[in-house]
Design an enzyme around this catalytic site. Structure first.
Site, PDB file in Angstrom:
ATOM      1  N   ASP A 273     -17.553  15.726  51.276  1.00 35.39           N
ATOM      2  CA  ASP A 273     -17.327  17.014  51.953  1.00 35.39           C
ATOM      3  C   ASP A 273     -18.526  17.254  52.870  1.00 35.39           C
ATOM      4  O   ASP A 273     -19.429  16.395  52.983  1.00 35.39           O
ATOM      5  CB  ASP A 273     -17.153  18.165  50.927  1.00 35.39           C
ATOM      6  CG  ASP A 273     -16.238  19.275  51.462  1.00 35.39           C
ATOM      7  OD1 ASP A 273     -16.645  19.944  52.437  1.00 35.39           O
ATOM      8  OD2 ASP A 273     -15.124  19.458  50.943  1.00 35.39           O
ATOM      9  N   HIS A 325      -3.264  19.726  56.731  1.00 37.63           N
ATOM     10  CA  HIS A 325      -2.597  20.949  57.215  1.00 37.63           C
ATOM     11  C   HIS A 325      -3.566  21.884  57.926  1.00 37.63           C
ATOM     12  O   HIS A 325      -3.142  22.763  58.654  1.00 37.63           O
ATOM     13  CB  HIS A 325      -1.874  21.663  56.059  1.00 37.63           C
ATOM     14  CG  HIS A 325      -2.782  22.395  55.131  1.00 37.63           C
ATOM     15  ND1 HIS A 325      -2.390  23.508  54.435  1.00 37.63           N
ATOM     16  CD2 HIS A 325      -4.079  22.171  54.788  1.00 37.63           C
ATOM     17  CE1 HIS A 325      -3.401  23.942  53.699  1.00 37.63           C
ATOM     18  NE2 HIS A 325      -4.423  23.141  53.892  1.00 37.63           N
TER      19      HIS A 325
HETATM   20  C1  LIG Z   1      -8.635  23.500  52.284  1.00 39.56           C
HETATM   21  S1  LIG Z   1     -10.062  22.801  51.588  1.00 39.56           S
HETATM   22  C2  LIG Z   1      -9.378  21.641  50.443  1.00 39.56           C
HETATM   23  C3  LIG Z   1     -10.310  21.308  49.336  1.00 39.56           C
HETATM   24  C4  LIG Z   1      -9.773  20.368  48.257  1.00 39.56           C
HETATM   25  N1  LIG Z   1      -9.314  19.111  48.788  1.00 39.56           N
HETATM   26  C5  LIG Z   1      -8.682  21.028  47.431  1.00 39.56           C
HETATM   27  O1  LIG Z   1      -7.590  20.475  47.337  1.00 39.56           O
HETATM   28  O2  LIG Z   1      -8.941  22.102  46.854  1.00 39.56           O
HETATM   29  C6  LIG Z   1     -10.666  21.787  52.900  1.00 39.56           C
HETATM   30  C7  LIG Z   1     -11.992  21.125  52.599  1.00 39.56           C
HETATM   31  O3  LIG Z   1     -12.346  20.308  53.741  1.00 39.56           O
HETATM   32  C8  LIG Z   1     -13.737  20.410  53.943  1.00 39.56           C
HETATM   33  N2  LIG Z   1     -14.043  20.032  55.340  1.00 39.56           N
HETATM   34  C9  LIG Z   1     -13.794  20.725  56.468  1.00 39.56           C
HETATM   35  N3  LIG Z   1     -14.197  20.039  57.555  1.00 39.56           N
HETATM   36  C10 LIG Z   1     -14.698  18.872  57.091  1.00 39.56           C
HETATM   37  C11 LIG Z   1     -15.244  17.721  57.716  1.00 39.56           C
HETATM   38  N4  LIG Z   1     -15.348  17.630  59.057  1.00 39.56           N
HETATM   39  N5  LIG Z   1     -15.647  16.691  56.950  1.00 39.56           N
HETATM   40  C12 LIG Z   1     -15.536  16.762  55.581  1.00 39.56           C
HETATM   41  N6  LIG Z   1     -15.021  17.819  54.932  1.00 39.56           N
HETATM   42  C13 LIG Z   1     -14.612  18.870  55.668  1.00 39.56           C
HETATM   43  C14 LIG Z   1     -14.031  21.870  53.622  1.00 39.56           C
HETATM   44  O4  LIG Z   1     -15.412  22.072  53.353  1.00 39.56           O
HETATM   45  C15 LIG Z   1     -13.136  22.104  52.400  1.00 39.56           C
HETATM   46  O5  LIG Z   1     -13.802  21.788  51.204  1.00 39.56           O
END
Ligand SMILES: C[S@@+](CC[C@H](N)C(=O)[O-])C[C@H]1O[C@@H](n2cnc3c(N)ncnc32)[C@H](O)[C@@H]1O
Length: 424
Positions: A273, A325
């Site tokens: 992350d 999404h």
């Molecule tokens: C909607 S959350 C989903 C979290 C987890 N997969 C779940 O099912 O609960 C999206 C995640 O993507 C991470 N994220 C956003 N942009 C990112 C990036 N460029 N690289 C890595 N992680 C990222 C956010 O910090 C967040 O933890």
């Protein structure tokens, strides 16, 4: 359709399903404040869903057109009251227990708010099932507020939707007026609501407080029956993988990896992350059982970049739960392409995300929950949930193309599990 016939068949469904739930509750001696505990048998859960569906239909049929606006006002005032209670941490000032009540003045003093305002707000919230009053007009918890205040994950969730999601939703019309059908991540309702030029995740990761709130929201959502993390255990044959390494791409603070690691001792994990979230994961995961901790590593990695070689040599499965999404198609393509370009032979991708149904093909509460997600994507990211054909097209757009090898959709889950392999 004749309204009378509809009313009668809904009433019959209510009687039948109320009886089914009542029979289960008679047998349940746990004293649980939930109508049905999470581990209640399938038939009881199904009856509860049907009851909910019937009550929504009944309400719609019984509402006169002129009352619709009254209802709309009631809904936004109940939400505003809930936001006020959460903001001033009022729920935490009321002891748990159905017989324990507190005077308005005492809560007001402890929370440092006016007792007159507290009374107005609390009584509005009570019309929506939050809090209750006893005969002496003292405040106590309702079944729902007691549950929310007892579970930190639910409180985090309540905080996030009232502080961030609701103001964002209300800025949606202004954002569309200003930016039309923009795909840019910084031309969203969120940008207007929070007066920032930064894209949602960039903005969140700038603040330790918001990072914690968002991670808490993700954990809280795992408690929603449609988003329950358990659907990922039953939705994919993890045991068949044997001793495999799973990379949880955008894995937040690790609740998914933790749950899978606890259930499948042959699996090991890397949680990837953004750096600020990985720091938060270290705190969240510090006290876990050593036999599980030894199988989980953390890695700050931006999924807009190719996977580092030390990870791609190891990875048998890339898990993307609630990731694609968040992004418009061009960016979702880039995230997948970065994985495809570094996947070792035999590796696969498991996507857990919503497949948007056609209107009326799902029970109303489930369809509404899916449409909430679709709008949240639009308001925060200029993205949207995808219908089945959109997913197939997205998967086929990588080089070499990905093929949907398997999919699983439970009616109880708002997300499907899709297994992708590189097309030979
Ligand atoms: C909607 S959350 C989903 C979290 C987890 N997969 C779940 O099912 O609960 C999206 C995640 O993507 C991470 N994220 C956003 N942009 C990112 C990036 N460029 N690289 C890595 N992680 C990222 C956010 O910090 C967040 O933890």
């Amino acid at each position: 359709m004749d309204i009378n016939t509809d009313l009668e068949s809904i009433a019959a469904s209510i009687v039948e399903n109320t009886k089914a739930i009542g029979e289960y509750r008679l047998k349940d001696s746990s004293g649980n404040i939930q109508l049905l505990p999470r581990d209640a048998p399938q038939e009881a859960q199904h009856a509860r869903q049907l009851l909910l569906q019937a009550s929504i239909q009944l309400q719609q049929l019984c509402t006169e057109p002129s009352e619709f606006l009254d209802q709309a006002q009631i809904h936004y005032q109940q939400l505003s009251a809930f936001q006020w209670l959460i903001h001033f941490q009022i729920l935490q000032h009321i002891p748990l227990g159905t017989d324990v009540s507190v005077a308005y003045e005492d809560i007001a003093k402890a929370a440092n708010v006016s007792s007159r305002r507290l009374k107005s707000v609390a009584r509005m919230a009570m019309t929506g099932g939050i809090l209750a009053e006893d005969e002496s007009q003292r405040v106590k918890h309702s079944r729902i507020s007691a549950q929310i205040v007892s579970e930190p994950a639910l409180l985090d969730w309540a905080l996030f939707i009232t502080r961030y999601s609701a103001p964002t939703a209300l800025a949606f019309a202004r954002a569309t007026e200003r930016w039309g059908d923009s795909k840019d991540k910084n031309e969203t309702a969120y940008n207007l609501a929070f007066n920032t030029p930064m894209a949602f995740f960039d903005h969140v990761s700038q603040s330790e407080e918001m990072t914690q709130h968002f991670a808490g929201y993700m954990r809280g959502q795992g408690r929603s029956s449609g988003l329950a993390v358990e659907h990922l255990i039953t939705g994919y044959d993890w045991a068949r993988l044997g001793p495999a390494h799973v990379v949880d791409v955008g894995g937040s603070t690790g609740q998914i990896a933790l749950m899978l690691a606890s259930n499948f001792p042959d699996l090991s994990f890397t949680i990837e992350d953004l750096p600020s979230t990985i720091e938060e994961s270290r705190i969240q995961l510090r006290d876990i059982d050593p036999s599980i901790a030894s199988r989980i590593s953390l890695k700050a990695h931006d999924f807009m970049q190719p996977q580092p070689p030390e990870i791609s040599h190891l990875a048998d499965v890339y898990l993307l739960r609630k990731i694609l999404h968040d992004w418009p198609t061009a960016t979702a393509h880039k995230i997948l392409q970065n994985l495809v370009s570094s996947m070792k032979p035999g590796a696969r991708i498991v996507v857990m995300d919503t497949i948007l149904p056609l209107p009326g093909t799902f029970p109303t509460p489930q369809e509404a929950a899916l449409r909430v997600r679709d709008l949240i994507m639009a308001q925060n990211f200029n993205s949207n949930e995808r219908e089945r054909d959109d997913w197939i097209e997205l998967f086929g757009s990588t080089t070499p193309p990905l093929r949907l090898n398997n999919e699983w959709q439970s009616m109880k889950s708002v997300m499907a599990v899709m297994e992708l392999v590189i097309q030979e």
